[in-house]
Design an enzyme around this catalytic site. Structure first.
Site, PDB file in Angstrom:
ATOM      1  NE  ARG A 200      -1.244  -1.766  -4.620  1.00 36.26           N
ATOM      2  CZ  ARG A 200      -2.229  -1.028  -4.501  1.00 36.26           C
ATOM      3  NH1 ARG A 200      -3.327  -1.111  -5.230  1.00 36.26           N
ATOM      4  NH2 ARG A 200      -2.663  -1.731  -2.551  1.00 36.26           N
TER       5      ARG A 200
ATOM      6  CG  LEU B 217       4.824  -1.851  10.011  1.00 40.06           C
ATOM      7  CD1 LEU B 217       5.489  -1.672  11.431  1.00 40.06           C
ATOM      8  CD2 LEU B 217       5.506  -2.655   9.321  1.00 40.06           C
TER       9      LEU B 217
ATOM     10  CE  LYS C 204      -7.935  -1.441   6.359  1.00 36.43           C
ATOM     11  NZ  LYS C 204      -7.271  -2.210   5.418  1.00 36.43           N
TER      12      LYS C 204
ATOM     13  CB  ILE D 194      -0.638  -0.244   0.815  1.00 34.69           C
ATOM     14  CG1 ILE D 194      -2.047   1.135   1.184  1.00 34.69           C
ATOM     15  CG2 ILE D 194      -0.454   0.543   2.311  1.00 34.69           C
ATOM     16  CD1 ILE D 194      -2.588   1.052  -0.378  1.00 34.69           C
ATOM     17  CB  ALA D 195       4.141   2.168   1.804  1.00 35.57           C
TER      18      ALA D 195
ATOM     19  NE  ARG E 294       8.464  -7.218  20.562  1.00 29.13           N
ATOM     20  CZ  ARG E 294       7.291  -7.159  21.036  1.00 29.13           C
ATOM     21  NH1 ARG E 294       7.717  -5.982  22.175  1.00 29.13           N
ATOM     22  NH2 ARG E 294       6.169  -7.127  21.448  1.00 29.13           N
TER      23      ARG E 294
HETATM   24  N1  LIG Z   1      -6.303   2.189   3.191  1.00 27.34           N
HETATM   25  C1  LIG Z   1      -6.444   1.337   2.468  1.00 27.34           C
HETATM   26  O1  LIG Z   1      -6.786   1.526   1.208  1.00 27.34           O
HETATM   27  C2  LIG Z   1      -5.009   0.264   2.802  1.00 27.34           C
HETATM   28  C3  LIG Z   1      -4.792  -0.352   1.706  1.00 27.34           C
HETATM   29  C4  LIG Z   1      -4.670  -1.301   1.937  1.00 27.34           C
HETATM   30  C5  LIG Z   1      -4.090  -2.182   3.130  1.00 27.34           C
HETATM   31  N2  LIG Z   1      -3.956  -0.977   3.957  1.00 27.34           N
HETATM   32  C6  LIG Z   1      -3.220  -1.515   5.628  1.00 27.34           C
HETATM   33  O2  LIG Z   1      -1.958  -1.383   4.810  1.00 27.34           O
HETATM   34  C7  LIG Z   1      -1.179  -2.106   6.029  1.00 27.34           C
HETATM   35  C8  LIG Z   1      -0.085  -3.233   4.835  1.00 27.34           C
HETATM   36  O3  LIG Z   1      -0.581  -3.750   4.071  1.00 27.34           O
HETATM   37  P1  LIG Z   1      -0.207  -3.974   2.796  1.00 27.34           P
HETATM   38  O4  LIG Z   1      -1.626  -5.200   1.896  1.00 27.34           O
HETATM   39  O5  LIG Z   1       0.252  -3.252   1.956  1.00 27.34           O
HETATM   40  O6  LIG Z   1       0.975  -4.745   3.530  1.00 27.34           O
HETATM   41  P2  LIG Z   1       2.729  -5.806   2.841  1.00 27.34           P
HETATM   42  O7  LIG Z   1       2.774  -5.747   1.978  1.00 27.34           O
HETATM   43  O8  LIG Z   1       1.994  -7.252   3.181  1.00 27.34           O
HETATM   44  O9  LIG Z   1       2.855  -5.138   3.834  1.00 27.34           O
HETATM   45  C9  LIG Z   1       3.378  -5.715   5.490  1.00 27.34           C
HETATM   46  C10 LIG Z   1       4.616  -4.810   5.719  1.00 27.34           C
HETATM   47  O10 LIG Z   1       4.489  -5.288   7.325  1.00 27.34           O
HETATM   48  C11 LIG Z   1       6.282  -5.640   7.332  1.00 27.34           C
HETATM   49  N3  LIG Z   1       5.102  -6.773   7.766  1.00 27.34           N
HETATM   50  C12 LIG Z   1       5.250  -8.153   7.604  1.00 27.34           C
HETATM   51  N4  LIG Z   1       5.127  -8.796   8.788  1.00 27.34           N
HETATM   52  C13 LIG Z   1       5.740  -8.557   9.688  1.00 27.34           C
HETATM   53  C14 LIG Z   1       5.895  -8.666  11.081  1.00 27.34           C
HETATM   54  N5  LIG Z   1       6.043  -9.981  11.348  1.00 27.34           N
HETATM   55  N6  LIG Z   1       7.178  -7.509  11.751  1.00 27.34           N
HETATM   56  C15 LIG Z   1       7.211  -6.862  10.843  1.00 27.34           C
HETATM   57  N7  LIG Z   1       7.127  -6.135  10.126  1.00 27.34           N
HETATM   58  C16 LIG Z   1       6.667  -7.273   9.337  1.00 27.34           C
HETATM   59  C17 LIG Z   1       5.935  -6.582   6.242  1.00 27.34           C
HETATM   60  O11 LIG Z   1       7.809  -6.715   5.706  1.00 27.34           O
HETATM   61  P3  LIG Z   1       9.274  -7.290   4.730  1.00 27.34           P
HETATM   62  O12 LIG Z   1       7.968  -7.564   3.230  1.00 27.34           O
HETATM   63  O13 LIG Z   1       9.507  -7.302   5.010  1.00 27.34           O
HETATM   64  O14 LIG Z   1       7.567  -8.965   5.186  1.00 27.34           O
HETATM   65  C18 LIG Z   1       6.046  -4.882   5.243  1.00 27.34           C
HETATM   66  O15 LIG Z   1       6.649  -4.225   5.144  1.00 27.34           O
HETATM   67  C19 LIG Z   1      -2.230  -3.484   6.499  1.00 27.34           C
HETATM   68  O16 LIG Z   1      -2.590  -3.009   7.783  1.00 27.34           O
HETATM   69  C20 LIG Z   1      -3.412  -3.066   5.457  1.00 27.34           C
HETATM   70  O17 LIG Z   1      -5.077  -3.144   6.337  1.00 27.34           O
HETATM   71  C21 LIG Z   1      -4.699  -0.179   3.632  1.00 27.34           C
END
Ligand SMILES: NC(=O)c1ccc[n+]([C@@H]2O[C@H](COP(=O)([O-])OP(=O)(O)OC[C@H]3O[C@@H](n4cnc5c(N)ncnc54)[C@H](OP(=O)(O)O)[C@@H]3O)[C@@H](O)[C@H]2O)c1
Length: 320
Positions: A17, A73, A96, A14-15, A40
């Site tokens: 894109r 995250l 969120k 999400i960051a 951790r």
């Molecule tokens: N506001 C919106 O419209 C919107 C849309 C989509 C998502 N989101 C929110 O954004 C957040 C991320 O979603 P995403 O789909 O972008 O996820 P994602 O691409 O899977 O990215 C998750 C991030 O968290 C890190 N991470 C994963 N597991 C971890 C752990 N156990 N400890 C520390 N860091 C960890 C990942 O690091 P690595 O890559 O190093 O594993 C990556 O930087 C979620 O809270 C989601 O609800 C919001």
């Protein structure tokens, strides 16, 4: 005016894109990295040069050269890192849901308020002008007296490794997708909503809830029926039903910037497609955050109430 300098914790999809391009467009400046050390698992720094020239990989925690931290995250990690950023004197834009527990959300909001820092949950759709237009239609009596809201947000099945499938990271349909229809109900029916019934379903082989429904009501008995899921044909819409007509908003929660919103207004006299101007809800959200940082405005909005209602849905839900 000085730009708001935002550090990005880790480099989520999400960051890369959506948020980094909007932050660049908004002329904020961004850095991306995580605090160092500790046992951790910590969010890793990642090269994000494809997201644009705004992103420079460097350490930022406690550094004087950023004003704010964006926390994209997994849900269960938001509270810890938002608190760390607030403790370091940084404003926070957190994904969120802000946390996975209403008590934690309340604590964080109180901490931000007591320190004069901005804490904003990244619920972007509410910043799209189409919802203000719908509110105006309702306020102007276009559909008479409010009777009910139906709202749904669901996405197709995600890969098995996705964070949304992991309960320890705060995964599941309620926290990931339930937030949207619930927030739509709060937006149009107000904060006095309470939950009167819910279901949460975990599809076979899943450790988290993959679908859910909830019925809420205002003190006057105006109902909100919500549906959400992470194993569905895509749906992102809401409908407001009144004594004299009905308003339907398709592509309600994640419309792209170029999308021309068409709100459907159905009344006895006929059906009208009310065409509205396109809007970039991601940019509007970043602007709202930067504006709150500059002016010191409270940006917590209805996050605490939303967290309490999400928790009520979880507690009251019949499980399948
Ligand atoms: N506001 C919106 O419209 C919107 C849309 C989509 C998502 N989101 C929110 O954004 C957040 C991320 O979603 P995403 O789909 O972008 O996820 P994602 O691409 O899977 O990215 C998750 C991030 O968290 C890190 N991470 C994963 N597991 C971890 C752990 N156990 N400890 C520390 N860091 C960890 C990942 O690091 P690595 O890559 O190093 O594993 C990556 O930087 C979620 O809270 C989601 O609800 C919001």
């Amino acid at each position: 005016m000085e730009p708001v300098r935002i550090g990005v914790l880790g480099c989520a999809d999400i960051a890369r894109r959506r948020m980094l391009p909007a932050m660049t467009a908004c002329r904020t400046s961004t850095s991306s990295r995580s605090p160092a050390g500790g046992k951790r698992r910590r969010p890793k720094p990642r090269a994000v040069s494809d997201a644009g020239p705004c992103t420079v990989t460097r350490r930022f925690s406690n550094a004087a050269d950023i004003d704010a931290v964006y926390v994209p995250l997994p849900a269960a990690l938001h509270a810890r890192w938002a608190r760390a950023a607030l403790d370091a004197g940084k404003h926070v834009l957190a994904e969120k849901p802000l946390t996975t527990d209403p008590g934690l959300t309340e604590e964080l909001v109180a901490l931000a308020r007591s320190t004069g820092l901005v804490l904003m949950e990244n619920v972007m759709f509410v910043h799209h002008s189409q919802h203000a237009a719908v509110r105006r239609l309702v306020a102007d009596g276009a559909i008479g007296e409010l009777r009910a809201v139906h709202a749904a947000f669901a996405v197709p099945r995600l890969p098995a490794h996705d964070i949304r499938h992991r309960p320890e990271l705060g995964g599941g349909a309620l926290l990931d997708t339930g937030v949207y229809p619930l927030r739509a109900a709060l937006h149009h029916l107000g904060e006095d909503l309470r939950v009167v019934g819910a279901t949460l379903t975990s599809a076979a082989g899943h450790a988290v809830d993959t679908a859910g429904t909830a019925l809420l009501t205002t003190p006057e008995g105006v109902a909100a029926q919500l549906s959400f899921g992470i194993d569905h044909a895509y749906r992102s819409a809401y409908e407001i039903w009144g004594s004299e007509g009905r308003i339907t908003v398709d592509r309600a929660f994640t419309p792209p910037a170029g999308h021309v919103p068409g709100v459907r207004l159905e009344r006895r006299a006929g059906t009208e497609q009310v065409r509205l101007a396109p809007d970039d809800q991601v940019l509007r959200t970043v602007e709202a955050f930067a504006g709150a940082v500059r002016t010191g405005a409270d940006a917590a909005g209805v996050s605490v109430r939303q967290a309490v209602l999400l928790d009520e849905v979880r507690r009251l839900a019949m499980r399948y």
